[in-house]
Design a protein around this motif. Sequence first.
Motif, short mmCIF file in Angstrom:
data_model
loop_
_atom_site.label_atom_id
_atom_site.label_comp_id
_atom_site.label_asym_id
_atom_site.label_seq_id
_atom_site.Cartn_x
_atom_site.Cartn_y
_atom_site.Cartn_z
N UNK A 230 0.84 -1.20 0.00
CA UNK A 230 0.00 0.00 0.00
C UNK A 230 0.88 1.25 0.00
N UNK A 231 1.96 1.22 0.73
CA UNK A 231 2.87 2.37 0.77
C UNK A 231 4.02 2.23 -0.23
N UNK A 232 4.39 1.00 -0.60
CA UNK A 232 5.66 0.84 -1.32
C UNK A 232 5.54 0.31 -2.74
N UNK A 233 4.32 0.12 -3.26
CA UNK A 233 4.18 -0.28 -4.68
C UNK A 233 3.76 0.96 -5.48
N UNK A 234 3.97 0.88 -6.77
CA UNK A 234 3.49 1.94 -7.67
C UNK A 234 2.59 1.28 -8.73
N UNK A 235 2.18 2.05 -9.73
CA UNK A 235 1.18 1.56 -10.69
C UNK A 235 1.54 0.20 -11.28
#
Lengths: 367, 78
Positions: A230-235
């Motif tokens: 939730x905090x550390x992935x991107x699209x």
Amino acid sequence: MAPLEPWEKVLISADFTQSIHGRAGCVACHRGQQSPDKDTAHVGLIPDPSQDAQRVCGVCHGEIVDGFGTSLHASLQGYRTIVYSRSVPENHPALDTAMQNHCLSCHTTCGDCHISQPKPVGGGLLNGHNVEKTPSMTRVCTACHGSRVGAEYLGKHEGIPGDVHFREGRMNCMACHAGTDLHAAEGDAAKHRYWGDQQPACKDCHAQVGRADDPIPQHTIHGNKLACQVCHAVEYTSCDGCHVAISEKTGNPFFKTEATYLSFVIGHNPWPSRERPYEYVVLRHAPVAPTTFEYYGENLLPNFGLLPTWTYATPHNIQRQTPQNRSCNTCHGNAALFLTADKVKSEELEANRRVIVENIPAAIPIP
Amino acid sequence: MRRVGMLLLILGVGVFLGACASQGISTPTPVPTAPLPEAVLTPLSQTDYCVQCHTDKEALIETAKPEEKAPSESEGVG
């Protein structure tokens, strides 16, 4: 990955013949005949002997082969678990036919990872038939897991960096996904990859996260409320509306997906459990539709609404800093990040009721 | 008399030492031998036709059947 020429796929290196596997002799595993004539030599030939792993690999590697049937790579049980959950038992035979034609060709044997490139990507020996203890990342793992995992991890989407573990650590898949995890699954993990223990878990390496000595207070504040992604992935990639059929022209199975797109969506955890207690996770739209299998029968997924179409996801493009973790209010109060009802197709609202975020976390007043 | 005694003592010691020497380890006498044959790897069968062909790049290029792959009718990301 460039395709191999037909001759290249079966060219054996001289050093293989001197290796422990090579000294067993070709016919011991592949059957066939000793003959200078190609056609005669190939009578009764078994191209991939590891399809019968007990007879071949199991002679020496019995402890691995015994458990391999539980591995999702061997069983592809995850497909059945989900597809059956949206259906009823009387539809299973038609769904089995459909899955056999379209979904289960990715079934993996020992040889598909350790000797050859996987069959779905054309096969061919990896290294002159030498047995590779650690499979090649790009010629094996991402050859199958390419459109989502591979593209995300290696940074193939324009403007989106690859995973920090690859960019900074040059880590390959096996750095996190141990052979023991890939060779067998225990308990519920044998039915679906997000059931049972997290294998691997971020905390296997990042053990300090959330502990008293963790220097990042946000880890402690959010605790187990948020999955790490939730905090550390991107699209990452989502797909819509996959439909399957058999071609009238060629008799070959084919599929069509309506859309493929990049997005980043936070929603409620569809499967909260002891191992994944998070309230919020990132969600990927699965390509399933109520009519995905309609070529094989009418209304084969009558319980379509029992499972969300926005499903638990673990994108492989982890970053230390992301747009949503720059500050508290780049996430809190930012409705664009959350799966709200207006982002869900009307025919899928019921299916996604439990993952839709009705009240997004409020913005935090900054003094 | 004294000289005879000394002679007998010397003879006795000589006989004793001779007897001891005959009980010791004798040095083997070198015997001429034929040179040992060099070790030769023997293949399981006289010719392994599988290996012979599949390690021969030119032979494989010559005999490989071209792959006929029907164009995929699938659309979109799988």
